[in-house]
Design an enzyme around this catalytic site. Structure first.
Site, mmCIF file in Angstrom:
data_model
loop_
_atom_site.group_PDB
_atom_site.id
_atom_site.type_symbol
_atom_site.label_atom_id
_atom_site.label_comp_id
_atom_site.label_asym_id
_atom_site.label_seq_id
_atom_site.Cartn_x
_atom_site.Cartn_y
_atom_site.Cartn_z
ATOM 1 N N ASP A 93 0.842 -1.201 0.000
ATOM 2 C CA ASP A 93 0.000 0.000 0.000
ATOM 3 C C ASP A 93 0.876 1.250 0.000
ATOM 4 O O ASP A 93 1.956 1.267 0.595
ATOM 5 C CB ASP A 93 -0.901 -0.006 1.262
ATOM 6 C CG ASP A 93 -2.168 0.822 1.082
ATOM 7 O OD1 ASP A 93 -3.259 0.250 1.047
ATOM 8 O OD2 ASP A 93 -2.029 2.063 0.938
ATOM 9 N N ALA A 140 -6.612 -1.668 -4.903
ATOM 10 C CA ALA A 140 -5.859 -0.398 -4.838
ATOM 11 C C ALA A 140 -6.339 0.623 -5.857
ATOM 12 O O ALA A 140 -5.591 1.522 -6.237
ATOM 13 C CB ALA A 140 -4.370 -0.681 -5.049
ATOM 14 N N ALA A 141 -7.576 0.511 -6.314
ATOM 15 C CA ALA A 141 -8.057 1.484 -7.306
ATOM 16 C C ALA A 141 -8.695 2.680 -6.603
ATOM 17 O O ALA A 141 -9.175 2.585 -5.469
ATOM 18 C CB ALA A 141 -9.097 0.825 -8.216
ATOM 19 N N SER A 160 -16.821 -3.507 -9.625
ATOM 20 C CA SER A 160 -17.903 -2.653 -9.114
ATOM 21 C C SER A 160 -19.154 -2.753 -9.964
ATOM 22 O O SER A 160 -19.085 -2.996 -11.170
ATOM 23 C CB SER A 160 -17.424 -1.190 -9.113
ATOM 24 O OG SER A 160 -18.503 -0.314 -8.918
ATOM 25 N N TYR A 207 -14.841 5.931 -13.938
ATOM 26 C CA TYR A 207 -14.425 4.949 -12.919
ATOM 27 C C TYR A 207 -14.944 3.559 -13.309
ATOM 28 O O TYR A 207 -14.201 2.586 -13.336
ATOM 29 C CB TYR A 207 -14.970 5.348 -11.552
ATOM 30 C CG TYR A 207 -15.033 4.214 -10.572
ATOM 31 C CD1 TYR A 207 -16.233 3.563 -10.301
ATOM 32 C CD2 TYR A 207 -13.877 3.743 -9.951
ATOM 33 C CE1 TYR A 207 -16.282 2.495 -9.430
ATOM 34 C CE2 TYR A 207 -13.920 2.673 -9.078
ATOM 35 C CZ TYR A 207 -15.132 2.050 -8.829
ATOM 36 O OH TYR A 207 -15.177 0.983 -7.959
ATOM 37 N N LYS A 266 -12.873 -0.088 -14.420
ATOM 38 C CA LYS A 266 -13.089 -1.430 -13.859
ATOM 39 C C LYS A 266 -13.377 -2.433 -14.977
ATOM 40 O O LYS A 266 -12.832 -3.542 -15.013
ATOM 41 C CB LYS A 266 -14.271 -1.394 -12.881
ATOM 42 C CG LYS A 266 -13.974 -0.654 -11.594
ATOM 43 C CD LYS A 266 -12.904 -1.375 -10.779
ATOM 44 C CE LYS A 266 -12.668 -0.713 -9.449
ATOM 45 N NZ LYS A 266 -11.649 -1.397 -8.636
ATOM 46 N N LEU A 286 -22.945 8.173 0.834
ATOM 47 C CA LEU A 286 -24.072 8.512 1.699
ATOM 48 C C LEU A 286 -23.818 8.243 3.176
ATOM 49 O O LEU A 286 -23.961 9.149 4.019
ATOM 50 C CB LEU A 286 -25.323 7.752 1.243
ATOM 51 C CG LEU A 286 -26.555 7.945 2.140
ATOM 52 C CD1 LEU A 286 -27.055 9.374 2.057
ATOM 53 C CD2 LEU A 286 -27.665 6.963 1.774
ATOM 54 N N PHE A 346 -30.001 13.956 -2.535
ATOM 55 C CA PHE A 346 -29.972 14.247 -3.980
ATOM 56 C C PHE A 346 -31.221 13.680 -4.656
ATOM 57 O O PHE A 346 -31.202 12.612 -5.258
ATOM 58 C CB PHE A 346 -28.717 13.636 -4.607
ATOM 59 C CG PHE A 346 -27.427 14.201 -4.073
ATOM 60 C CD1 PHE A 346 -26.325 13.366 -3.906
ATOM 61 C CD2 PHE A 346 -27.302 15.546 -3.742
ATOM 62 C CE1 PHE A 346 -25.111 13.875 -3.423
ATOM 63 C CE2 PHE A 346 -26.106 16.057 -3.263
ATOM 64 C CZ PHE A 346 -25.007 15.212 -3.099
ATOM 65 N N ASP A 378 -27.066 9.722 -11.447
ATOM 66 C CA ASP A 378 -27.567 8.757 -10.460
ATOM 67 C C ASP A 378 -28.781 8.006 -11.004
ATOM 68 O O ASP A 378 -29.773 8.636 -11.379
ATOM 69 C CB ASP A 378 -28.007 9.492 -9.185
ATOM 70 C CG ASP A 378 -26.866 9.727 -8.225
ATOM 71 O OD1 ASP A 378 -25.743 9.302 -8.535
ATOM 72 O OD2 ASP A 378 -27.106 10.338 -7.174
HETATM 73 C C1 WQD Z 1 -25.856 6.442 -2.584
HETATM 74 C C2 WQD Z 1 -27.224 7.104 -2.634
HETATM 75 C C3 WQD Z 1 -27.197 9.162 -3.856
HETATM 76 C C4 WQD Z 1 -24.571 11.237 -0.977
HETATM 77 C C5 WQD Z 1 -20.860 5.107 -5.576
HETATM 78 C C6 WQD Z 1 -20.065 4.855 -6.812
HETATM 79 C C7 WQD Z 1 -19.982 3.379 -7.039
HETATM 80 C C8 WQD Z 1 -19.426 2.689 -5.814
HETATM 81 C C9 WQD Z 1 -20.218 3.032 -4.566
HETATM 82 C C10 WQD Z 1 -17.120 2.073 -5.828
HETATM 83 C C11 WQD Z 1 -27.555 7.688 -4.008
HETATM 84 C C12 WQD Z 1 -27.510 9.420 -2.379
HETATM 85 C C13 WQD Z 1 -25.341 10.279 -1.616
HETATM 86 C C14 WQD Z 1 -25.192 12.406 -0.463
HETATM 87 C C15 WQD Z 1 -27.301 11.596 -1.254
HETATM 88 N N1 WQD Z 1 -18.073 3.027 -5.617
HETATM 89 N N2 WQD Z 1 -26.675 10.460 -1.749
HETATM 90 N N3 WQD Z 1 -26.544 12.532 -0.622
HETATM 91 O O1 WQD Z 1 -23.432 6.775 -6.066
HETATM 92 O O2 WQD Z 1 -24.636 4.635 -5.323
HETATM 93 O O3 WQD Z 1 -22.163 4.604 -5.743
HETATM 94 O O4 WQD Z 1 -20.240 4.455 -4.473
HETATM 95 O O5 WQD Z 1 -17.273 0.965 -6.259
HETATM 96 O O6 WQD Z 1 -19.141 3.180 -8.142
HETATM 97 O O7 WQD Z 1 -20.767 5.448 -7.884
HETATM 98 O O8 WQD Z 1 -23.038 5.774 -3.755
HETATM 99 O O9 WQD Z 1 -23.060 6.727 -1.492
HETATM 100 O O10 WQD Z 1 -22.620 8.277 -3.474
HETATM 101 O O11 WQD Z 1 -24.907 7.370 -3.115
HETATM 102 O O12 WQD Z 1 -28.540 11.737 -1.368
HETATM 103 O O13 WQD Z 1 -24.556 13.327 0.120
HETATM 104 O O14 WQD Z 1 -27.226 8.202 -1.725
HETATM 105 O O15 WQD Z 1 -27.991 9.987 -4.695
HETATM 106 O O16 WQD Z 1 -28.945 7.558 -4.214
HETATM 107 P P1 WQD Z 1 -23.423 5.504 -5.295
HETATM 108 P P2 WQD Z 1 -23.341 7.095 -2.926
#
Ligand code: WQD
Length: 328
Positions: A31, A73-74, A116, A140, A144, A189, A207, A284
């Protein structure tokens, strides 16, 4: 078994290392500590500081002799990948190719990729199974998919086999509180909700609450990191038993909405957790939920820890412990 974890000091990596160490496997952790924490590196693990973009260092460590390599490690921020594609190219593509070519040169025959759900893009049907079209909607997700495709070729051309694990939304922490790493300035989130509960962020911006879902907010498939970690152990055993190449989803198959996560967090933390309902985030999907039937059937994998309560409880415990440590 001798297993080398690239990115083994990170959020997923430290949990994966724990599972192998608990069954007395020899674990190496490679790492660059750019986001991973040395304090989370298990004392029984062999630690190698290095960067996957450093081809020579990668080959040097791979040449020590490993039964299986796991690539964790991505970079993983979908939004950031659209703003800084070169950063994601150099690490997620070039760095990953260094690992694959390094394995071939060093005679490492088994490779597990942390992939992913982002490889699928906008869901054409739900739940999403492994045959779903692959149309990533962010760079991203493309990185993958690109590495998955490269692994397919090397598995054909060389004595080399792989498993690609397509995570859905990784969440939660070790139930015994052994992992204390916290992401700085998170975008996902659940860490954001925890920061609001801690009072280190004013409110959660939701969102969009006008999606075609039960409560109008986005639905995702949250899978506990311990379930994910156990999936890596099962994948390593699968490869060493000569059972061949495999691409599987790892998801809880249960969709939870932003509102459900928020309500669960308010109930468990007993904090108000202010929320403001704002516009949708571009890109989204309304809903993204896995079918993990293949992982259940082929690997015998199950998402046992992935309930909303366990995910929030284990995360909140880490945030509270971190706050106590900061006050000490
Ligand atoms: C989850 C939900 C948002 C933040 C991402 C990557 C994906 C993977 C996992 C690596 C959605 C909502 C989020 C906030 C919100 N990464 N949200 N307010 O977008 O599903 O996936 O992380 O593998 O590749 O895209 O995860 O946690 O950002 O969002 O309302 O402040 O929460 O709209 O519905 P996401 P997230």
């Amino acid at each position: 078994m001798k297993v080398l974890l690239f990115g083994g000091a990170g959020y997923i990596g430290t949990h994966v290392a724990l599972e192998f160490i608990e069954r007395n496997d020899t674990v190496g952790i490679f790492d660059n500590l750019s986001s991973g924490l040395k304090s989370n590196v298990h004392p029984e693990a062999l630690f190698y500081e290095g960067d996957i973009r450093d081809k020579a260092r990668v080959l040097e460590v791979l040449s020590l002799g490993w039964d299986v390599v796991i690539h964790l490690a991505a970079y993983k921020a979908a939004g950031e990948s659209m703003i800084k594609p070169i950063k994601y190219t150099e690490n997620n593509i070039t760095g990953s190719l260094n690992l694959i070519t390094g394995c071939i040169k060093a005679g490492v025959k088994h490779f597990i990729l942390s992939s992913s759900a982002a490889v699928y893009g906008e869901p054409a049907y739900l739940p999403v199974d492994e045959n779903h079209p692959k149309n990533p909607t962010n760079y991203y997700g493309y990185t993958k998919l690109c590495i998955e495709e490269n692994l397919k070729w090397y598995a054909q051309l060389k004595d080399f086999e792989y498993v690609s694990l397509r995570y859905f939304n990784a969440a939660g922490y070790d139930e015994r509180g052994r992992m204390l790493g916290l992401e700085n300035n998170p975008a996902n989130l659940i860490p954001v909700v925890m920061e609001v509960a801690m009072g280190i962020r004013p409110n959660l911006l939701v969102f969009g609450n006008d999606y075609d879902t039960a409560d109008g907010t986005g639905v995702r498939d949250y899978v506990h990191v311990t379930d994910l970690a156990k999936g890596h152990v099962l994948a390593a055993d699968h490869l060493l038993a000569g059972k061949g190449n495999l691409i599987v989803n790892l998801g809880s198959e249960e969709g939870l909405s932003v509102q459900q996560i928020l309500d669960t967090a308010r109930s468990i933390t007993k904090k108000p957790i202010e929320a403001q309902y704002v516009d949708r985030r571009p890109g989204d999907p309304a809903k993204l939920v896995a079918s993990s039937k293949m992982a259940q059937k082929v690997l015998g994998w199950n998402a046992e820890h992935s309930s909303a309560d366990t995910i929030i409880e284990t995360t909140w415990k880490v945030y509270e412990a971190n706050q106590k440590r900061m006050k000490a």
